[in-house]
Design a protein around this motif. Structure first.
Motif, PDB file in Angstrom:
ATOM      1  N   HIS A  48      -9.109  -4.851  -6.563  1.00 18.99           N
ATOM      2  CA  HIS A  48      -7.714  -5.298  -6.451  1.00 18.99           C
ATOM      3  C   HIS A  48      -6.930  -4.334  -5.550  1.00 18.99           C
ATOM      4  O   HIS A  48      -7.037  -3.111  -5.685  1.00 18.99           O
ATOM      5  CB  HIS A  48      -7.073  -5.353  -7.831  1.00 18.99           C
ATOM      6  N   PRO A  49      -6.124  -4.861  -4.630  1.00 19.28           N
ATOM      7  CA  PRO A  49      -5.394  -3.984  -3.698  1.00 19.28           C
ATOM      8  C   PRO A  49      -4.373  -3.085  -4.368  1.00 19.28           C
ATOM      9  O   PRO A  49      -3.945  -2.087  -3.774  1.00 19.28           O
ATOM     10  CB  PRO A  49      -4.730  -4.971  -2.728  1.00 19.28           C
ATOM     11  N   LYS A  72      -0.340   6.950  -6.394  1.00 19.91           N
ATOM     12  CA  LYS A  72       1.025   7.458  -6.552  1.00 19.91           C
ATOM     13  C   LYS A  72       1.157   8.288  -7.824  1.00 19.91           C
ATOM     14  O   LYS A  72       1.827   9.336  -7.832  1.00 19.91           O
ATOM     15  CB  LYS A  72       2.028   6.301  -6.568  1.00 19.91           C
ATOM     16  N   GLN A  73       0.521   7.849  -8.905  1.00 16.97           N
ATOM     17  CA  GLN A  73       0.618   8.620 -10.143  1.00 16.97           C
ATOM     18  C   GLN A  73      -0.038   9.993 -10.002  1.00 16.97           C
ATOM     19  O   GLN A  73       0.461  10.988 -10.545  1.00 16.97           O
ATOM     20  CB  GLN A  73      -0.028   7.841 -11.289  1.00 16.97           C
ATOM     21  N   LEU A  74      -1.134  10.066  -9.272  1.00 18.18           N
ATOM     22  CA  LEU A  74      -1.753  11.374  -9.051  1.00 18.18           C
ATOM     23  C   LEU A  74      -0.862  12.272  -8.199  1.00 18.18           C
ATOM     24  O   LEU A  74      -0.775  13.485  -8.440  1.00 18.18           O
ATOM     25  CB  LEU A  74      -3.122  11.208  -8.406  1.00 18.18           C
ATOM     26  N   GLN A  84       0.809  -1.215   0.000  1.00 20.78           N
ATOM     27  CA  GLN A  84       0.000   0.000   0.000  1.00 20.78           C
ATOM     28  C   GLN A  84       0.847   1.272   0.000  1.00 20.78           C
ATOM     29  O   GLN A  84       0.340   2.361  -0.287  1.00 20.78           O
ATOM     30  CB  GLN A  84      -0.966  -0.006   1.185  1.00 20.78           C
ATOM     31  N   ASP A  85       2.132   1.163   0.292  1.00 20.72           N
ATOM     32  CA  ASP A  85       3.015   2.333   0.210  1.00 20.72           C
ATOM     33  C   ASP A  85       3.686   2.448  -1.155  1.00 20.72           C
ATOM     34  O   ASP A  85       4.572   3.279  -1.345  1.00 20.72           O
ATOM     35  CB  ASP A  85       4.060   2.304   1.329  1.00 20.72           C
ATOM     36  N   ARG A 137      -0.498   6.976   2.876  1.00 18.88           N
ATOM     37  CA  ARG A 137      -1.588   7.819   3.375  1.00 18.88           C
ATOM     38  C   ARG A 137      -2.653   8.025   2.298  1.00 18.88           C
ATOM     39  O   ARG A 137      -3.857   8.005   2.582  1.00 18.88           O
ATOM     40  CB  ARG A 137      -1.037   9.162   3.862  1.00 18.88           C
ATOM     41  N   ILE A 138      -2.212   8.210   1.056  1.00 17.95           N
ATOM     42  CA  ILE A 138      -3.161   8.411  -0.033  1.00 17.95           C
ATOM     43  C   ILE A 138      -3.875   7.105  -0.370  1.00 17.95           C
ATOM     44  O   ILE A 138      -5.079   7.105  -0.664  1.00 17.95           O
ATOM     45  CB  ILE A 138      -2.442   8.990  -1.265  1.00 17.95           C
ATOM     46  N   SER A 139      -3.176   5.999  -0.305  1.00 19.30           N
ATOM     47  CA  SER A 139      -3.815   4.700  -0.534  1.00 19.30           C
ATOM     48  C   SER A 139      -4.926   4.466   0.482  1.00 19.30           C
ATOM     49  O   SER A 139      -5.996   3.940   0.152  1.00 19.30           O
ATOM     50  CB  SER A 139      -2.786   3.574  -0.452  1.00 19.30           C
TER      51      SER A 139
END
Length: 586
Positions: free
Chosen positions: A336-337, A345-347, A248-249, A363-365
C-alpha cells in the motif's frame, strides 16, 4: 591523515544549490518549541530571520566540508541514540555521522532481555504469574547497551507497534518473558525489512495476547460468534496504512475537501477472517515454562476461516492455508502506498522533529519505497536517511554560506521522560553495580517519570503522533507537539523530584550509580561545570541567560570538600535537566 598518527577529525558535508521558497511559519518565543540554543557551534543570533530549509532536495550539488564540533556530535547522538557521552562524541567526530551509523548497525547485539531474565532465575515456577524482572531488563538495555542506535530505534518501534505488559492477559502467565521477547523481537529486526517485521509481530504471542486474536476462531453459524476484529483494525490503523490516504510527502489526500479514508468496516471484517486459527505453539502441551513465548504462533486449521476474505479491494482466495492467507494479506498491506509516509513520518518524529517538512517526509518515503538496491521496506536505510537528512543535521541547503548555517525555527521535539532520564544515565555512565537495575515501573506521573518502557496505557501509545496542545502558541502556529499529551502539572513536578533523587544516588530508591568523576574536576569552576553539562545533556543549546542563572546559583555553594563538590554537581544537574533547552531538543 596527520603525520603523528592522531585520528583525523571527520567532516560533515552539506549540499548546496540555488535558494528555494518555503511556506514554513516561524513561531514566537512564547512557544515551548522556541527554546533553542547553539547550532553545531555556530552563531544563531539571526535565527528568526534566517532562510528556512528548502522544500525539495537540491540538484547539481557541490559538497562543502564542515568539521563536526562537539556540540554537533552531541546533538546527533541525542537523535541517534539514548544520549551523549564524551566517548561517543569523540567517536562521532572521528568516524563521521555516516560511518558511526554503519558501525552501530553492524555491532553485535548484547545479551537479550530474555536471556538476562534466565540468568537471574526468573524462569523458576514461582515467577510464572509475576512481572518481576521485566522493568529491570528493559532499563538495562536502554541505559547500558553499547548499540545505542539500535536501542533508540527499538524504543521508537515499541511506540508505533504498541503492546503493554499490563495488557498481556489470558496467556498462561510469564508476562515478563512475553514482554521481554517482544522487545528482543523489535531489536533484532529494527534495521531489517518492514515486511519481515510485520510478519514476526503478527505471529508473536505478545501481540496476539494484547490485541486478543490468540485463539481467534472462524464464524460459528450455530452461535453467531464472529472472528475477533481487534488486531485487523489496529494492524491497518496503527501499524501500516493509517486512517486516511496520504501523498508521499505525508499530506492528506482529499476529495471535495474531505479526507479519503483508507478502509471501511467491511475491510476490518474481511481482514479479521485471516487472523483465525492462530494460537500458541505448545510443544509440551503446557505453559510450565516460558519457552512458548519465544516461538511464533501456530496455525490450527480446524479453527481457521477457509472461505474467501476481501479487504482494501483485494481478495484472499478460499481454500488456502492460514499461513498462506496471512502471507498474502501482509503483502497487500506492505504494498500500500500509505506505508512509506505513514511509518516514515512517525520515525522522523520519534528521532528528529515533531514537524518535519513535506519535503523531508517525501525524501524518507522515497528511501522506504526503494533503497539503493531498489528494495522496498529497508528500515536500516530509512533510519540512516532520517538521521543524515539536511533537516536533521541543521543544514540549510539554500545557500553555501556558513553564516546561514541554521536550524529551521519550527524544528525539534520535546524529549519524552524516558529519553530525558536515559540522557542523564548515558552522559554519566550510570550502572547497576549488582546488575539488578532496580529502577522499576516509573509510570506514576506524580512521583516518577510518568512513563515506563512497554507500559503504555493503550495501543495508541503514551501520546498520539498528531497531538496539538490546545490554547498554546504551538497550536496557534499550526504545529503539533505529540509528547505534550503526557505533560501536566503533576508530571512536571514528578519528573523533577524523581530526577533530583536519582541524581543524588542516595535517595532514588534504585541501585543506579553515576560516574561524576569528570565533573568533580570541574566543580570548583561554575562556568566549566555547567558548560560540561550543557554539552553532554543539551548539546550546547542552553542560552546565555540560562547558563548565567545556573552558574550564579551554584556559585553561592561551597566547594572545599568532596561532599560539597558533589552537592554542587547535584544542584547543577537538577537545574540543567529542568531547563526548556534540555527538554526541547532543537
Amino acid at each position: 591523515m596527520q603525520d603523528d598518527g592522531a585520528p583525523q577529525q571527520a567532516t560533515d558535508t552539506i549540499e548546496t544549490s540555488s535558494p528555494t521558497k518555503s511556506g514554513l511559519l516561524a513561531i514566537g518565543s512564547a512557544s515551548v518549541l522556541s527554546a533553542c540554543g547553539g547550532n553545531d557551534g555556530l552563531n544563531t543570533s539571526s535565527l528568526s530571520s534566517a532562510a528556512p530549509p528548502p522544500e525539495t532536495a537540491p540538484s547539481s550539488a557541490q559538497l562543502l566540508p564542515i568539521p563536526i564540533t562537539e556540540q554537533a556530535a552531541a546533538r546527533f547522538l541525542m537523535q541517534a541514540g539514548m544520549g551523549a557521552s564524551r566517548t561517543e562524541i569523540k567517536k562521532v567526530q572521528t568516524l563521521g555521522y555516516s560511518a558511526w551509523i554503519d558501525q552501530q548497525m553492524q555491532m553485535p547485539a548484547s545479551l537479550s532481555r530474555w536471556d538476562w531474565l534466565v540468568t537471574k532465575g526468573m524462569n523458576a515456577s514461582e515467577f510464572r504469574n509475576s512481572q518481576a524482572g521485566f522493568d529491570s531488563c528493559a532499563w538495562r538495555k536502554l541505559i547500558q547497551s553499547p548499540d545505542t542506535l539500535r536501542q533508540r530505534v527499538c524504543f521508537a518501534l515499541s511506540e508505533i507497534f504498541v503492546i503493554s505488559i499490563d495488557g498481556l492477559v489470558n496467556g498462561g502467565g510469564w508476562k515478563a518473558f512475553a514482554a521481554a521477547h517482544y522487545l528482543d523481537l523489535l531489536e533484532a529486526n529494527c534495521f531489517g525489512n518492514y515486511r519481515d517485521l510485520l510478519q514476526k509481530i503478527s505471529t508473536s504471542t505478545s501481540m496476539s495476547l494484547y490485541l486478543t486474536y490468540r485463539g481467534n476462531t472462524k464464524f460459528n453459524p450455530a452461535t453467531g460468534a464472529l472472528p475477533d476484529e481487534n488486531y485487523a483494525r489496529e494492524l491497518m490503523q496503527l501499524f501500516s496504512i493509517g486512517l486516511v490516504n496520504l501523498n508521499q510527502d505525508g499530506s492528506v489526500i482529499t476529495q471535495n475537501g474531505v479526507p479519503v479514508e483508507t478502509y471501511q468496516l467491511e475491510d476490518i471484517t474481511g481482514l479479521a477472517r485471516v487472523f483465525t486459527g492462530w494460537d500458541f505453539d505448545l510443544a509440551q502441551s503446557n505453559t510450565s515454562t516460558p519457552d512458548y513465548h519465544r516461538r511464533p504462533l501456530r496455525q490450527y486449521p480446524n479453527k481457521h476461516e477457509t472461505g474467501a476474505s476481501s479487504f482494501l479491494g483485494k481478495t484472499i482466495p478460499a481454500g488456502i492455508s492460514g499461513e498462506e492467507a496471512l502471507k498474502l494479506s501482509l503483502d497487500i498491506l506492505f504494498a500500500h502506498p500509505n506505508v512509506a509516509p505513514f511509518i516514515g513520518k512517525q520515525l522522523i518524529q520519534k528521532l528528529v522533529t515533531s514537524n518535519p517538512s513535506p519535503a523531508y517526509v517525501a525524501r524518507i518515503s522515497a528511501v522506504f519505497n526503494a533503497n539503493a538496491f531498489g528494495v522496498r521496506g529497508d528500515l536500516g536505510a530509512v533510519v540512516k536517511a532520517i538521521l543524515l537528512d539536511p533537516e536533521a543535521r541543521g543544514r540549510n541547503l539554500a545557500t553555501s554560506s556558513l553564516t546561514e548555517f541554521v536550524f529551521n525555527p519550527q524544528a525539534g521535539k520535546i524529549r519524552e521522560p524516558i529519553l530525558r532520564f536515559c540522557a542523564w544515565a548515558r552522559a554519566f555512565n550510570a550502572s547497576s553495580p549488582s546488575d539488578t537495575w532496580r529502577i522499576g515501573d516509573t509510570s506514576d506521573a506524580g512521583t516518577k517519570l510518568g512513563q515506563s518502557p512497554l507500559r503504555s496505557p493503550s495501543v495508541f501509545n503514551f501520546y498520539r503522533p498528531g497531538y496539538v496542545p490546545p490554547n498554546t502558541a504551538i497550536a496557534n502556529a499550526g504545529l503539533i507537539a505529540p509528547e505534550m499529551q503526557i505533560v501536566n502539572e503533576s508530571s512536571v513536578v514528578g519528573y523533577l523530584n524523581f530526577m533530583q533523587n536519582t541524581i543524588d544516588g542516595m535517595r532514588g530508591g534504585n541501585d543506579l550509580k553515576a560516574d561524576y568523576s569528570g565533573l568533580m574536576a570541574l566543580a570548583h569552576d561554575p562556568v566549566a561545570l555547567v558548560g560540561e553539562m550543557n554539552l553532554l545533556l543539551a548539546a550546547g543549546q542552553l542560552d546565555l541567560g540560562t547558563l548565567q542563572r545556573i552558574q550564579n546559583a551554584i556559585g553561592t555553594m561551597p566547594f572545599t570538600t568532596d561532599r560539597a563538590k558533589l552537592l554542587r554537581i547535584h544542584a547543577a544537574l537538577t537545574l540543567v535537566l529542568a531547563t526548556p533547552e534540555f527538554i526541547v531538543l532543537k
